[in-house]
Structure formats: structure tokens, C-alpha cells
Design a protein around this motif. Structure first.
Motif, PDB file in Angstrom:
ATOM      1  N   UNK A  84      19.117 -13.323  -1.516  1.00  9.61           N
ATOM      2  CA  UNK A  84      18.431 -14.304  -2.347  1.00  9.61           C
ATOM      3  C   UNK A  84      16.976 -14.456  -1.951  1.00  9.61           C
ATOM      4  N   UNK A  85      16.696 -14.415  -0.647  1.00 13.28           N
ATOM      5  CA  UNK A  85      15.313 -14.521  -0.190  1.00 13.28           C
ATOM      6  C   UNK A  85      14.492 -13.329  -0.666  1.00 13.28           C
ATOM      7  N   UNK A  86      15.064 -12.139  -0.566  1.00 13.79           N
ATOM      8  CA  UNK A  86      14.356 -10.943  -1.039  1.00 13.79           C
ATOM      9  C   UNK A  86      14.075 -11.024  -2.535  1.00 13.79           C
ATOM     10  N   UNK A  87      15.035 -11.516  -3.289  1.00 15.17           N
ATOM     11  CA  UNK A  87      14.875 -11.632  -4.735  1.00 15.17           C
ATOM     12  C   UNK A  87      13.801 -12.659  -5.090  1.00 15.17           C
ATOM     13  N   UNK A  88      13.765 -13.743  -4.359  1.00 13.57           N
ATOM     14  CA  UNK A  88      12.838 -14.848  -4.635  1.00 13.57           C
ATOM     15  C   UNK A  88      11.415 -14.553  -4.139  1.00 13.57           C
ATOM     16  N   UNK A  89      11.287 -13.838  -3.053  1.00 12.47           N
ATOM     17  CA  UNK A  89      10.012 -13.664  -2.368  1.00 12.47           C
ATOM     18  C   UNK A  89       8.999 -12.853  -3.173  1.00 12.47           C
ATOM     19  N   UNK A  90       7.748 -13.296  -3.108  1.00 10.06           N
ATOM     20  CA  UNK A  90       6.641 -12.514  -3.662  1.00 10.06           C
ATOM     21  C   UNK A  90       6.167 -11.477  -2.652  1.00 10.06           C
ATOM     22  N   UNK A  91       6.572 -11.625  -1.389  1.00  8.80           N
ATOM     23  CA  UNK A  91       6.285 -10.627  -0.361  1.00  8.80           C
ATOM     24  C   UNK A  91       7.343  -9.535  -0.495  1.00  8.80           C
ATOM     25  N   UNK A  92       6.885  -8.292  -0.546  1.00  3.29           N
ATOM     26  CA  UNK A  92       7.777  -7.164  -0.779  1.00  3.29           C
ATOM     27  C   UNK A  92       8.222  -6.562   0.563  1.00  3.29           C
ATOM     28  N   UNK A  93       9.508  -6.290   0.640  1.00  2.93           N
ATOM     29  CA  UNK A  93      10.095  -5.651   1.816  1.00  2.93           C
ATOM     30  C   UNK A  93       9.519  -4.244   1.981  1.00  2.93           C
ATOM     31  N   UNK A  94       9.428  -3.773   3.219  1.00  4.82           N
ATOM     32  CA  UNK A  94       8.923  -2.437   3.524  1.00  4.82           C
ATOM     33  C   UNK A  94       9.771  -1.862   4.649  1.00  4.82           C
ATOM     34  N   UNK A  95      10.015  -0.564   4.623  1.00  8.13           N
ATOM     35  CA  UNK A  95      10.903   0.053   5.619  1.00  8.13           C
ATOM     36  C   UNK A  95      10.224   0.370   6.954  1.00  8.13           C
ATOM     37  N   UNK A  96       8.930   0.150   7.071  1.00  6.87           N
ATOM     38  CA  UNK A  96       8.246   0.384   8.344  1.00  6.87           C
ATOM     39  C   UNK A  96       7.721   1.797   8.511  1.00  6.87           C
ATOM     40  N   UNK A  97       7.973   2.675   7.554  1.00  9.88           N
ATOM     41  CA  UNK A  97       7.421   4.027   7.587  1.00  9.88           C
ATOM     42  C   UNK A  97       6.036   3.989   6.956  1.00  9.88           C
ATOM     43  N   UNK A  98       5.016   3.828   7.794  1.00 10.42           N
ATOM     44  CA  UNK A  98       3.644   3.738   7.300  1.00 10.42           C
ATOM     45  C   UNK A  98       2.691   3.996   8.455  1.00 10.42           C
ATOM     46  N   UNK A  99       1.494   4.400   8.102  1.00 11.94           N
ATOM     47  CA  UNK A  99       0.429   4.514   9.092  1.00 11.94           C
ATOM     48  C   UNK A  99      -0.043   3.110   9.465  1.00 11.94           C
ATOM     49  N   UNK A 100      -0.691   2.986  10.609  1.00 13.47           N
ATOM     50  CA  UNK A 100      -1.086   1.667  11.093  1.00 13.47           C
ATOM     51  C   UNK A 100      -1.951   0.895  10.105  1.00 13.47           C
ATOM     52  N   UNK A 101      -2.900   1.534   9.449  1.00 14.27           N
ATOM     53  CA  UNK A 101      -3.772   0.822   8.492  1.00 14.27           C
ATOM     54  C   UNK A 101      -2.988   0.340   7.277  1.00 14.27           C
ATOM     55  N   UNK A 102      -1.994   1.089   6.854  1.00 12.47           N
ATOM     56  CA  UNK A 102      -1.152   0.641   5.740  1.00 12.47           C
ATOM     57  C   UNK A 102      -0.316  -0.566   6.172  1.00 12.47           C
ATOM     58  N   UNK A 103       0.183  -0.537   7.409  1.00  9.54           N
ATOM     59  CA  UNK A 103       0.932  -1.687   7.932  1.00  9.54           C
ATOM     60  C   UNK A 103       0.049  -2.929   7.937  1.00  9.54           C
ATOM     61  N   UNK A 104      -1.168  -2.760   8.418  1.00  2.27           N
ATOM     62  CA  UNK A 104      -2.098  -3.895   8.482  1.00  2.27           C
ATOM     63  C   UNK A 104      -2.366  -4.432   7.082  1.00  2.27           C
ATOM     64  N   UNK A 105      -2.615  -3.531   6.137  1.00  2.00           N
ATOM     65  CA  UNK A 105      -2.904  -3.959   4.761  1.00  2.00           C
ATOM     66  C   UNK A 105      -1.710  -4.689   4.148  1.00  2.00           C
ATOM     67  N   UNK A 106      -0.508  -4.197   4.381  1.00  2.00           N
ATOM     68  CA  UNK A 106       0.682  -4.848   3.836  1.00  2.00           C
ATOM     69  C   UNK A 106       0.905  -6.215   4.490  1.00  2.00           C
TER      70      UNK A 106
END
Length: 156
Positions: A84-106
Motif C-alpha cells: 500500500x505504501x508503494x502504491x500511495x507513494x510519489x517516491x518511486x522504488x529503485x533496485x539499487x543498480x545505478x551509478x553513484x550520481x544516479x543514486x544521488x539524483x534519485x
């Protein structure tokens, strides 16, 4: 006029509780996002980012509880269902596979989203005279804006 929880109308409580549950959901999703980035960050900035993401998820874990306890003080139900929290949230889940700058931006986007959600919740509370919820939302919003500043500085 300042109201205590007991003096708020049923409609006011319902609206404020809904806004607080939105804040809890987005805080919970951002907590997990920060923890995932903490686990998976790599590169030259590993140490500082690992520490920053840990600071964020530890702060947000406590914040979830503070927001949920305010919901309970208003006589509401603190929604704790992850789906329910994932459905309601405007913040999008991410799997953690990203470069550091993409992590920072997200994470920056998540902090800005949380600051906006809490500002709206605080304004709603103020309109109903619920200064205690307003104060909680202001304090949390300030923390998210400060974290957004830290993250933005990494991208400059």
C-alpha cells in the motif's frame, strides 16, 4: 485558533490523517531507497556516500515512527502495509543498480518530494488549527530540504 487533537472536527482529523499517511508512505519508500543505495554504492565517493545514505535511512526510520505516532494521537490508523505504501507513494522504488550520481539524483528527487508532501500536510494542519501536526511537518520538511541541499552539492 489552535486546536488540540481532541478538539479537531472529525473531518479535519480525517484530512490530516490522510496527509500524514501519505507522508509515512513516502518516508518509508525513501528509507528503503536510502538503505538500498547504502548497500550498493560503489566508486571513488563510496565512503562519504555510504555514510550519507546511512544517515538518511536512520533519520527516516525514526521519522516514520514520529509521523505514525501523530496519526495515532489524532485517533487514526497508521497504514503499515508495504504494498500500500508503494502504491500511495510519489517516491518511486529503485533496485539499487545505478551509478553513484544516479543514486544521488534519485535520492535528491525523493527528498524534494518529501519536503513538498510535508509542506502540504503542514499547511493543511495549519488551516485546521492543528499546530502540533504543523510543527512536526515543518521540522521534517526542513530536514528533507537540508538533505536535498547535501545531495545537490554532490552533483555540482
Amino acid at each position: 485558533m489552535t486546536q488540540t487533537a481532541a478538539a479537531l472536527t472529525t473531518n479535519a482529523k480525517t484530512e490530516i490523517i490522510e496527509a500524514l499517511n501519505q507522508s509515512v508512505a513516502e518516508t518509508a519508500v525513501t528509507t528503503m531507497l536510502a538503505q538500498s543505495f547504502h548497500w550498493n554504492v560503489t566508486g571513488m565517493a563510496f565512503g562519504p556516500l555510504h555514510d550519507l545514505f546511512q544517515k538518511i535511512y536512520e533519520d527516516h526510520f525514526v521519522a516514520q515512527d514520529d509521523l505514525a505516532e501523530r496519526i495515532k494521537a489524532l485517533g487514526g490508523h497508521a497504514e503499515g502495509n508495504l504494498a500500500g505504501m508503494l502504491k500511495r507513494s510519489k517516491v518511486i522504488e529503485h533496485d539499487g543498480h545505478a551509478e553513484d550520481k544516479e543514486m544521488i539524483a534519485k535520492m535528491l528527487d525523493a527528498q524534494e518530494t518529501l519536503a513538498k508532501t510535508l509542506a502540504g500536510c503542514g499547511e493543511l494542519a495549519a488551516n485546521h488549527g492543528d499546530t502540533l501536526t504543523e510543527d512536526l511537518c515543518i521540522a521534517r520538511g526542513q530536514e528533507h530540504e537540508k538533505l536535498a541541499w547535501f545531495l545537490r552539492a554532490h552533483l555540482s
